[in-house]
Design a protein around this motif. Structure first.
Motif, PDB file in Angstrom:
ATOM      1  N   ARG A  10      83.910 -10.171 -61.920  1.00 10.43           N
ATOM      2  CA  ARG A  10      83.650  -8.759 -62.215  1.00 10.43           C
ATOM      3  C   ARG A  10      84.639  -7.808 -61.549  1.00 10.43           C
ATOM      4  O   ARG A  10      84.545  -6.601 -61.714  1.00 10.43           O
ATOM      5  N   GLY A  11      85.587  -8.335 -60.780  1.00 10.26           N
ATOM      6  CA  GLY A  11      86.552  -7.443 -60.129  1.00 10.26           C
ATOM      7  C   GLY A  11      87.965  -7.944 -60.303  1.00 10.26           C
ATOM      8  O   GLY A  11      88.194  -9.141 -60.520  1.00 10.26           O
ATOM      9  N   VAL A  12      88.917  -7.015 -60.247  1.00  7.22           N
ATOM     10  CA  VAL A  12      90.341  -7.374 -60.261  1.00  7.22           C
ATOM     11  C   VAL A  12      91.026  -6.600 -59.138  1.00  7.22           C
ATOM     12  O   VAL A  12      90.815  -5.389 -58.992  1.00  7.22           O
ATOM     13  N   LEU A  13      91.792  -7.316 -58.328  1.00  5.71           N
ATOM     14  CA  LEU A  13      92.649  -6.671 -57.320  1.00  5.71           C
ATOM     15  C   LEU A  13      94.071  -6.791 -57.820  1.00  5.71           C
ATOM     16  O   LEU A  13      94.615  -7.891 -57.924  1.00  5.71           O
ATOM     17  N   MET A  14      94.644  -5.668 -58.183  1.00  4.58           N
ATOM     18  CA  MET A  14      96.031  -5.675 -58.661  1.00  4.58           C
ATOM     19  C   MET A  14      96.710  -4.372 -58.249  1.00  4.58           C
ATOM     20  O   MET A  14      96.404  -3.304 -58.778  1.00  4.58           O
ATOM     21  N   ARG A  15      97.604  -4.462 -57.278  1.00  2.85           N
ATOM     22  CA  ARG A  15      98.326  -3.258 -56.882  1.00  2.85           C
ATOM     23  C   ARG A  15      99.410  -2.961 -57.910  1.00  2.85           C
ATOM     24  O   ARG A  15      99.959  -3.883 -58.496  1.00  2.85           O
ATOM     25  N   PHE A  16      99.744  -1.662 -58.056  1.00  2.00           N
ATOM     26  CA  PHE A  16     100.913  -1.338 -58.898  1.00  2.00           C
ATOM     27  C   PHE A  16     102.153  -1.220 -58.018  1.00  2.00           C
ATOM     28  O   PHE A  16     103.250  -1.019 -58.500  1.00  2.00           O
ATOM     29  N   GLU A  17     101.990  -1.322 -56.709  1.00  2.00           N
ATOM     30  CA  GLU A  17     103.055  -1.402 -55.689  1.00  2.00           C
ATOM     31  C   GLU A  17     103.803  -0.086 -55.454  1.00  2.00           C
ATOM     32  O   GLU A  17     104.006   0.309 -54.317  1.00  2.00           O
ATOM     33  N   THR A  18     104.239   0.588 -56.509  1.00  6.51           N
ATOM     34  CA  THR A  18     104.834   1.927 -56.370  1.00  6.51           C
ATOM     35  C   THR A  18     104.749   2.644 -57.707  1.00  6.51           C
ATOM     36  O   THR A  18     104.913   2.020 -58.759  1.00  6.51           O
ATOM     37  N   SER A  19     104.492   3.960 -57.641  1.00 12.14           N
ATOM     38  CA  SER A  19     104.426   4.753 -58.878  1.00 12.14           C
ATOM     39  C   SER A  19     105.812   5.203 -59.318  1.00 12.14           C
ATOM     40  O   SER A  19     105.959   5.815 -60.370  1.00 12.14           O
ATOM     41  N   ASN A  20     106.829   4.933 -58.477  1.00  7.48           N
ATOM     42  CA  ASN A  20     108.195   5.339 -58.807  1.00  7.48           C
ATOM     43  C   ASN A  20     108.841   4.230 -59.656  1.00  7.48           C
ATOM     44  O   ASN A  20     109.116   3.133 -59.161  1.00  7.48           O
ATOM     45  N   ARG A  21     109.059   4.556 -60.953  1.00  7.09           N
ATOM     46  CA  ARG A  21     109.489   3.507 -61.876  1.00  7.09           C
ATOM     47  C   ARG A  21     110.815   2.867 -61.461  1.00  7.09           C
ATOM     48  O   ARG A  21     110.993   1.652 -61.559  1.00  7.09           O
ATOM     49  N   ALA A  22     111.755   3.695 -60.975  1.00  7.24           N
ATOM     50  CA  ALA A  22     113.064   3.143 -60.595  1.00  7.24           C
ATOM     51  C   ALA A  22     112.899   2.151 -59.445  1.00  7.24           C
ATOM     52  O   ALA A  22     113.486   1.056 -59.459  1.00  7.24           O
ATOM     53  N   LEU A  23     112.070   2.515 -58.455  1.00  9.31           N
ATOM     54  CA  LEU A  23     111.844   1.598 -57.326  1.00  9.31           C
ATOM     55  C   LEU A  23     111.132   0.340 -57.807  1.00  9.31           C
ATOM     56  O   LEU A  23     111.450  -0.775 -57.393  1.00  9.31           O
ATOM     57  N   TYR A  24     110.163   0.520 -58.687  1.00  4.46           N
ATOM     58  CA  TYR A  24     109.393  -0.628 -59.195  1.00  4.46           C
ATOM     59  C   TYR A  24     110.338  -1.650 -59.825  1.00  4.46           C
ATOM     60  O   TYR A  24     110.291  -2.844 -59.528  1.00  4.46           O
ATOM     61  N   GLU A  25     111.213  -1.134 -60.689  1.00 10.41           N
ATOM     62  CA  GLU A  25     112.089  -2.078 -61.415  1.00 10.41           C
ATOM     63  C   GLU A  25     113.124  -2.713 -60.492  1.00 10.41           C
ATOM     64  O   GLU A  25     113.522  -3.852 -60.678  1.00 10.41           O
ATOM     65  N   LYS A  26     113.498  -1.963 -59.445  1.00 13.35           N
ATOM     66  CA  LYS A  26     114.475  -2.512 -58.499  1.00 13.35           C
ATOM     67  C   LYS A  26     113.849  -3.631 -57.651  1.00 13.35           C
ATOM     68  O   LYS A  26     114.453  -4.676 -57.444  1.00 13.35           O
ATOM     69  N   LEU A  42     100.454  -1.069 -65.428  1.00 12.82           N
ATOM     70  CA  LEU A  42      99.431  -0.020 -65.515  1.00 12.82           C
ATOM     71  C   LEU A  42      98.576  -0.214 -66.753  1.00 12.82           C
ATOM     72  O   LEU A  42      97.356  -0.045 -66.713  1.00 12.82           O
ATOM     73  N   ARG A  43      99.226  -0.600 -67.864  1.00 12.93           N
ATOM     74  CA  ARG A  43      98.455  -0.803 -69.099  1.00 12.93           C
ATOM     75  C   ARG A  43      97.435  -1.924 -68.902  1.00 12.93           C
ATOM     76  O   ARG A  43      96.287  -1.830 -69.300  1.00 12.93           O
ATOM     77  N   LEU A  44      97.855  -2.990 -68.222  1.00 20.86           N
ATOM     78  CA  LEU A  44      96.938  -4.113 -67.993  1.00 20.86           C
ATOM     79  C   LEU A  44      95.754  -3.667 -67.113  1.00 20.86           C
ATOM     80  O   LEU A  44      94.595  -3.952 -67.424  1.00 20.86           O
ATOM     81  N   ILE A  45      96.061  -2.925 -66.052  1.00 23.15           N
ATOM     82  CA  ILE A  45      94.972  -2.463 -65.173  1.00 23.15           C
ATOM     83  C   ILE A  45      93.971  -1.624 -65.983  1.00 23.15           C
ATOM     84  O   ILE A  45      92.750  -1.804 -65.885  1.00 23.15           O
ATOM     85  N   GLN A  46      94.528  -0.736 -66.829  1.00 21.33           N
ATOM     86  CA  GLN A  46      93.636   0.125 -67.628  1.00 21.33           C
ATOM     87  C   GLN A  46      92.788  -0.696 -68.604  1.00 21.33           C
ATOM     88  O   GLN A  46      91.594  -0.440 -68.782  1.00 21.33           O
ATOM     89  N   GLU A  47      93.419  -1.686 -69.187  1.00 22.25           N
ATOM     90  CA  GLU A  47      92.710  -2.566 -70.119  1.00 22.25           C
ATOM     91  C   GLU A  47      91.553  -3.295 -69.407  1.00 22.25           C
ATOM     92  O   GLU A  47      90.454  -3.429 -69.930  1.00 22.25           O
ATOM     93  N   LEU A  48      91.828  -3.764 -68.200  1.00 19.58           N
ATOM     94  CA  LEU A  48      90.823  -4.536 -67.455  1.00 19.58           C
ATOM     95  C   LEU A  48      89.664  -3.639 -67.030  1.00 19.58           C
ATOM     96  O   LEU A  48      88.511  -4.052 -67.022  1.00 19.58           O
ATOM     97  N   LYS A  49      90.012  -2.405 -66.708  1.00 24.19           N
ATOM     98  CA  LYS A  49      88.968  -1.432 -66.361  1.00 24.19           C
ATOM     99  C   LYS A  49      88.058  -1.229 -67.580  1.00 24.19           C
ATOM    100  O   LYS A  49      86.836  -1.233 -67.460  1.00 24.19           O
ATOM    101  N   LYS A  50      88.674  -1.083 -68.743  1.00 25.08           N
ATOM    102  CA  LYS A  50      87.890  -0.894 -69.977  1.00 25.08           C
ATOM    103  C   LYS A  50      87.001  -2.098 -70.260  1.00 25.08           C
ATOM    104  O   LYS A  50      85.898  -1.980 -70.763  1.00 25.08           O
ATOM    105  N   MET A  51      87.507  -3.277 -69.917  1.00 24.31           N
ATOM    106  CA  MET A  51      86.752  -4.512 -70.163  1.00 24.31           C
ATOM    107  C   MET A  51      85.488  -4.566 -69.306  1.00 24.31           C
ATOM    108  O   MET A  51      84.583  -5.346 -69.559  1.00 24.31           O
TER     109      MET A  51
END
Ligand code: 5AD
Ligand code: SF4
Length: 392
Positions: free
Chosen positions: A205-221, A232-241
């Protein structure tokens, strides 16, 4: 808010209303048929267990007095408002009360298909000895933590390890739920929506998933080959589930600004999380970030306080990385700066040192029973009710 003290079912509607010494909480009953007057244990908004009346009444008897006592201690400690940390602690006490969640975390594999530049489990770290627990070992470790130590909410964590297909993960979840119904929180990385749907059906019933940083350039680096939008899309999907979500970010990524951290806090909240989980990036010797500085504890405490001030009703985890910064005092300081949740490592001892995300990881020094004891002592000394474990 959840208490692992038994509550009494009051009303049945779409939701069940559970009464704890006059405080009413809403919970969903996905796993049990309950009726008015039943006693139950609820976790993270789910009814986990029905409790036989005699057992519940005995537990409530012990709790009542302790509950008042702890509340008094908390109110006294939270009175002062002379600095940022105290203001945050005052808000925590007023808006979220003195209950503190204590979840277990079971790290069942240190294999990972990813290459995050900060992480010791990255696949390009040949220095790390790898391990995988079998499904039977996972079930045994989780059930033993639940039965012997009273854990009612447990995180099942691994690197992003596709060796565990949906079938293996489902067997682990079903195996645990069959023996000791618990709030199971999956922390297995980006897996297909279908896999998560099967895990939900199996009882997670729970998911722990950090997005690590909201800064897209840092994320991709720092997460080569990965995209922030996908996560983010996956986290939102899981919340909806229907999953409850624990998420957050790293503090101390090279190039991260103060403004980025405020955005990280806001993004975590906008995901509708049940709990914030953020902590320092601790440089690991076998990663490309090995010569970065360790962020000072004050930077983490400031972020905890800012989060509490922005979102007074939130649940904020003291992460293991935060505890690692000052082994003797960080947890206490974090709890007095707005945090109200802890995790205890329930990984079998022989594997703990191999889950080497970063050096010097706190929480593996002593046997589990002693670590639980220290956490309960700490919480009691601060007037907090350890809501998942119950008081020793
Ligand atoms: N320091 C602190 N936290 C780390 N993580 C990975 N590497 C490090 C590090 N060097 C965190 C990530 C991930 C979680 C499982 O561990 O944020 O989400
Ligand atoms: Fe793998 Fe997670 Fe480490 Fe990235 S942070 S390398 S996904 S375990």
């Amino acid at each position: 808010m959840c208490y692992a003290i038994p509550g009494k079912v009051e009303l049945r509607d779409k939701y069940v209303v559970v009464d704890y010494f006059g405080q009413k909480k809403r919970a969903r009953s996905d796993f049990h048929e309950v009726s008015v007057g039943d006693y139950v244990y609820a976790q993270g908004g789910f009814i986990i267990n029905k409790v036989p009346p005699a057992e519940a009444e005995a537990a409530l008897e012990t709790w009542k007095e302790m509950f008042d006592e702890l509340q008094k201690i908390d109110l006294r400690l939270a009175e002062k408002k002379d600095n940022l940390y105290q203001i945050a602690n005052n808000l925590r006490s007023r808006y979220s009360g003195n209950s503190s969640c204590v979840h277990g975390i079971l790290e069942f594999s240190n294999y990972c298909d990813n290459s995050c530049l900060y992480c010791g489990l990255r696949k390009e770290n040949p220095a790390l000895e790898r391990y995988r627990m079998s499904v039977e070992e996972i079930v045994e470790a989780a059930c033993s933590a639940a039965k012997n130590f009273g854990f009612k909410a447990m995180v099942l964590q691994s690197g992003e390890d596709r060796y565990y297909d949906a079938e293996k993960l489902v067997s682990a979840v079903k195996g645990i739920m069959a023996q000791t119904p618990s709030l199971l929180i999956m922390s297995i990385g980006e897996r297909s929506v279908e896999t998560y749907r099967k895990l939900y059906a199996a009882g997670a019933r729970g998911v722990l998933m950090r997005f690590e940083t909201s800064n897209r350039a840092l994320y991709e680096k720092f997460r080569p080959g990965c995209r922030l939008e996908d996560r983010l899309r996956l986290i939102q999907e899981l919340k909806k589930m229907g999953y409850i979500i624990i998420s957050g970010f790293l503090i101390g990524l090279p190039g991260q600004s103060e403004k980025d951290i405020i955005k990280d806090i806001e993004l975590t909240n906008s995901l509708g999380v049940e709990m914030f989980s953020f902590g320092p990036l601790i440089p690991h010797e076998s990663t490309p970030l090995n010569s970065e500085p360790v962020p000072p504890l004050e930077k983490i405490l400031n972020t905890i306080a800012q989060t509490r001030i922005l979102y007074p009703e939130s649940r904020i985890l003291v992460t293991t990385a935060t505890e690692t910064l000052e082994k003797n005092s960080a947890a206490q300081r974090a709890l007095l700066s707005g945090a109200n949740s802890l995790m205890i490592n329930i990984t079998p001892e022989k594997y703990q040192s191999l889950y080497y995300l970063y050096p010097g990881r706190a929480g593996s020094e002593k046997p589990l029973a002693e670590r639980i004891d220290s956490v309960i002592k700490l919480l009691k000394s601060l007037g907090r009710a350890p809501s998942d474990l119950g008081l020793a």
